[in-house]
Design an enzyme around this catalytic site. Structure first.
Site, PDB file in Angstrom:
ATOM      1  N   ASP A 232      -2.178  10.475  -2.318  1.00  6.22           N
ATOM      2  CA  ASP A 232      -2.455   9.830  -3.311  1.00  6.22           C
ATOM      3  C   ASP A 232      -2.394  10.241  -4.729  1.00  6.22           C
ATOM      4  O   ASP A 232      -2.673   9.425  -5.821  1.00  6.22           O
ATOM      5  CB  ASP A 232      -4.036   8.724  -2.719  1.00  6.22           C
ATOM      6  CG  ASP A 232      -3.434   7.590  -2.142  1.00  6.22           C
ATOM      7  OD1 ASP A 232      -2.825   8.841  -0.453  1.00  6.22           O
ATOM      8  OD2 ASP A 232      -3.096   6.629  -2.385  1.00  6.22           O
TER       9      ASP A 232
ATOM     10  N   GLN B 114      -2.432   2.382   9.840  1.00  5.64           N
ATOM     11  CA  GLN B 114      -1.347   2.640   9.668  1.00  5.64           C
ATOM     12  C   GLN B 114      -0.001   3.769   9.663  1.00  5.64           C
ATOM     13  O   GLN B 114       1.795   2.801  10.005  1.00  5.64           O
ATOM     14  CB  GLN B 114      -0.833   3.472   7.917  1.00  5.64           C
ATOM     15  CG  GLN B 114      -1.979   2.127   6.335  1.00  5.64           C
ATOM     16  CD  GLN B 114      -3.378   2.607   6.313  1.00  5.64           C
ATOM     17  OE1 GLN B 114      -4.073   2.920   7.359  1.00  5.64           O
ATOM     18  NE2 GLN B 114      -4.076   2.638   5.739  1.00  5.64           N
TER      19      GLN B 114
ATOM     20  N   ARG C 112       0.815  -1.181   0.178  1.00  6.61           N
ATOM     21  CA  ARG C 112       0.203   0.005   0.096  1.00  6.61           C
ATOM     22  C   ARG C 112       0.883   1.543   0.400  1.00  6.61           C
ATOM     23  O   ARG C 112       2.113   1.064  -0.008  1.00  6.61           O
ATOM     24  CB  ARG C 112      -0.785  -0.099   0.974  1.00  6.61           C
ATOM     25  CG  ARG C 112      -0.532  -0.678   2.344  1.00  6.61           C
ATOM     26  CD  ARG C 112       0.236   0.184   3.214  1.00  6.61           C
ATOM     27  NE  ARG C 112       0.255   2.028   3.644  1.00  6.61           N
ATOM     28  CZ  ARG C 112       0.995   2.328   3.608  1.00  6.61           C
ATOM     29  NH1 ARG C 112       2.150   2.190   3.925  1.00  6.61           N
ATOM     30  NH2 ARG C 112       0.679   3.473   3.636  1.00  6.61           N
ATOM     31  N   GLY C 113       0.258   2.415  -0.087  1.00  9.18           N
ATOM     32  CA  GLY C 113       0.761   3.949  -0.369  1.00  9.18           C
ATOM     33  C   GLY C 113       1.246   4.170  -1.698  1.00  9.18           C
ATOM     34  O   GLY C 113       1.190   2.797  -2.586  1.00  9.18           O
ATOM     35  N   ALA C 114       0.629   5.399  -2.392  1.00  4.43           N
ATOM     36  CA  ALA C 114       0.746   5.536  -4.067  1.00  4.43           C
ATOM     37  C   ALA C 114       2.103   4.574  -4.874  1.00  4.43           C
ATOM     38  O   ALA C 114       2.211   3.904  -5.590  1.00  4.43           O
ATOM     39  CB  ALA C 114       0.103   6.831  -3.953  1.00  4.43           C
TER      40      ALA C 114
ATOM     41  N   ASN D 150      -6.026  12.420   0.375  1.00  3.93           N
ATOM     42  CA  ASN D 150      -5.284  11.439   1.302  1.00  3.93           C
ATOM     43  C   ASN D 150      -5.873  10.636   2.012  1.00  3.93           C
ATOM     44  O   ASN D 150      -7.323  11.203   2.314  1.00  3.93           O
ATOM     45  CB  ASN D 150      -3.610  12.433   1.854  1.00  3.93           C
ATOM     46  CG  ASN D 150      -2.579  11.775   1.948  1.00  3.93           C
ATOM     47  OD1 ASN D 150      -2.010  10.121   2.173  1.00  3.93           O
ATOM     48  ND2 ASN D 150      -2.121  11.849   3.852  1.00  3.93           N
TER      49      ASN D 150
ATOM     50  N   ARG E  83      -7.513  -0.542  -6.891  1.00  4.36           N
ATOM     51  CA  ARG E  83      -7.947   0.890  -6.092  1.00  4.36           C
ATOM     52  C   ARG E  83      -7.527   2.195  -7.073  1.00  4.36           C
ATOM     53  O   ARG E  83      -6.900   2.060  -8.047  1.00  4.36           O
ATOM     54  CB  ARG E  83      -6.597   0.996  -4.779  1.00  4.36           C
ATOM     55  CG  ARG E  83      -6.515  -0.441  -4.073  1.00  4.36           C
ATOM     56  CD  ARG E  83      -5.726  -0.071  -2.927  1.00  4.36           C
ATOM     57  NE  ARG E  83      -6.156   0.455  -1.558  1.00  4.36           N
ATOM     58  CZ  ARG E  83      -5.314   1.282  -1.060  1.00  4.36           C
ATOM     59  NH1 ARG E  83      -4.097   0.851  -0.452  1.00  4.36           N
ATOM     60  NH2 ARG E  83      -5.676   1.672  -0.415  1.00  4.36           N
TER      61      ARG E  83
HETATM   62  O1  MRU Z   1      -4.402   2.845   2.315  1.00  8.57           O
HETATM   63  P1  MRU Z   1      -3.011   3.373   2.314  1.00  8.57           P
HETATM   64  O2  MRU Z   1      -2.116   3.224   3.135  1.00  8.57           O
HETATM   65  O3  MRU Z   1      -2.493   2.663   0.553  1.00  8.57           O
HETATM   66  O4  MRU Z   1      -2.879   4.726   2.036  1.00  8.57           O
HETATM   67  C1  MRU Z   1      -1.328   5.038   1.894  1.00  8.57           C
HETATM   68  C2  MRU Z   1      -1.626   6.937   2.269  1.00  8.57           C
HETATM   69  O5  MRU Z   1      -2.600   7.862   2.177  1.00  8.57           O
HETATM   70  C3  MRU Z   1      -0.196   7.495   2.328  1.00  8.57           C
HETATM   71  O6  MRU Z   1      -0.189   8.437   2.721  1.00  8.57           O
HETATM   72  C4  MRU Z   1      -0.169   7.980   0.380  1.00  8.57           C
HETATM   73  O7  MRU Z   1       0.003   6.281  -0.501  1.00  8.57           O
HETATM   74  C5  MRU Z   1       0.464   8.888  -0.345  1.00  8.57           C
HETATM   75  S1  MRU Z   1       2.643   7.992   1.046  1.00  8.57           S
HETATM   76  C6  MRU Z   1       4.003   8.027  -0.501  1.00  8.57           C
END
Ligand code: MRU
Length: 348
Positions: A236, A195, A44-46, A246, A87
């Site tokens: 994101d 997270q 996870r994380g963009a 985000n 996603r």
């Molecule tokens: O649902 P997630 O854990 O994938 O969400 C991640 C975030 O909201 C982060 O803040 C976002 O991806 C940027 S971090 C590199």
């Protein structure tokens, strides 16, 4: 170790569902299981899901044994659609898949199927390598915004785990720490998937950066009491006007920061900026399984009544008016974001 990497003709990823209790690497041999892993948040994380999807496309290339270029391209096209639909909010996912597909389609008629498979893998690897380099450049720019002795509030996980390595907002904090600045982090636990409490706290332990976990609803208290000097978050998808999508809860944090005159800084690689969307209301927002909210336990007991219903909105949009500046790998963008973000992305 990287969060997402290619080894022995397989895609390997740190399983983020079970951290910090267990550290395990999972391997993938086909694009459909990569798409499922993105959905299930193994990764996870963009930027991390962008890199995972790019490698997923490389796996799709090796799934098809055909020596026909057009058969291979058709299979890659189908795999692209599957990966992109995993996603909806993080634009890095579509950005990375489109970039890899662009290389494959661009050389389509001129190269053999075997060469296209190799080019696809090379482009995925390039996306992963560039991510690390971009994050370090962003961190250099962003660290200038942190003063010695600052306490910063951080939301979700934006560290090495959310990227291929190093991180975005957490990467800025890490760079300031490595520069010798004393920085203390208030870590939003980040309901419902935690997270912050699970992943950000785990990373901060390893970097030796002092932190305390707070529940998301404590941030307003610390901001009003003057106990936090800055907020750093990731994104994101950021629209052309500087509206920032985000992790859910970011908007409330930005409101409280603004009300108390505390600077609010999203740290956003240009691959996360979507200039095709004029404003944040156009950003697709993911809604996940209510079980992620209802499954919570307290003192070993389920919290909610047996038949309770819930909503599980995964992201929100912080309007640009609440954003002090946006840190990118090409510098810090200030309002008006319509011009500064365009310049950061396109160089003009
Ligand atoms: O649902 P997630 O854990 O994938 O969400 C991640 C975030 O909201 C982060 O803040 C976002 O991806 C940027 S971090 C590199």
């Amino acid at each position: 170790m990287r969060t997402v990497f290619w080894e022995d003709n397989q895609l390997k990823m740190i399983d983020q569902r079970i951290l910090p209790g267990r550290f395990e690497i999972v391997s993938f041999r086909d694009h459909k299981s990569v798409a499922q892993a993105i959905k299930d948040m193994v990764v996870r994380g963009a930027p991390a899901i962008g890199a995972a999807a790019a490698f997923g496309l490389a796996l799709a290339g090796f799934e098809s044994a055909s020596s026909s270029t057009s058969d291979l391209l058709a299979h890659l096209q189908t795999a692209s659609a599957t990966l992109k639909s995993a996603r909806p909010t993080a634009v890095n996912l579509a950005w990375a898949v489109d970039r890899v597909m662009g290389v494959a389609a661009g050389v389509g008629g001129e190269r053999s199927a075997e060469e296209i498979r190799r080019l696809v893998l090379e482009e995925a690897q390039r996306i992963a390598d560039e991510d690390v380099e971009i994050n370090k450049r962003m961190a250099e720019h962003g660290a200038q915004l942190i003063n010695d002795g600052d306490t910063v509030i951080h939301h979700c996980n934006t560290g090495a785990l959310a990227t291929v390595d190093w991180g975005t907002a957490l990467g800025v904090i890490r760079m300031a720490h490595e520069q010798g600045k004393r920085v203390h982090v208030l870590v939003d636990e980040t309901r419902p998937r935690l997270q912050g409490a699970r992943l950000t706290a785990w990373e901060l332990e390893q970097y030796g950066i002092p932190y305390e976990i707070i529940t998301d609803n404590m941030a307003g208290y610390f901001l009003k009491a003057g106990k936090a000097q800055k907020c750093f978050v990731g994104s994101d998808r950021t629209a052309a006007n500087g509206d920032v999508a985000n992790k859910i809860g970011t908007y409330m944090l930005a409101l409280a920061a603004c009300d108390n005159g505390v600077p609010f800084y999203p740290v956003v690689p240009t691959s996360t900026i979507d200039l095709s969307l004029a404003h944040g209301d156009l950003i697709p927002i993911e809604e996940r399984d209510p079980q992620e909210v209802l499954g919570l336990e307290f003192m070993g007991e389920r919290v909610t009544p047996k038949n309770a219903k819930a909503r599980n909105i995964a992201f929100d949009v912080t309007p640009a008016r609440l954003v002090t500046a946006i840190v990118t790998e090409n510098g810090v963008a200030y309002p008006p974001f319509e011009t500064s973000l365009r310049k950061a992305v396109l160089g003009k």
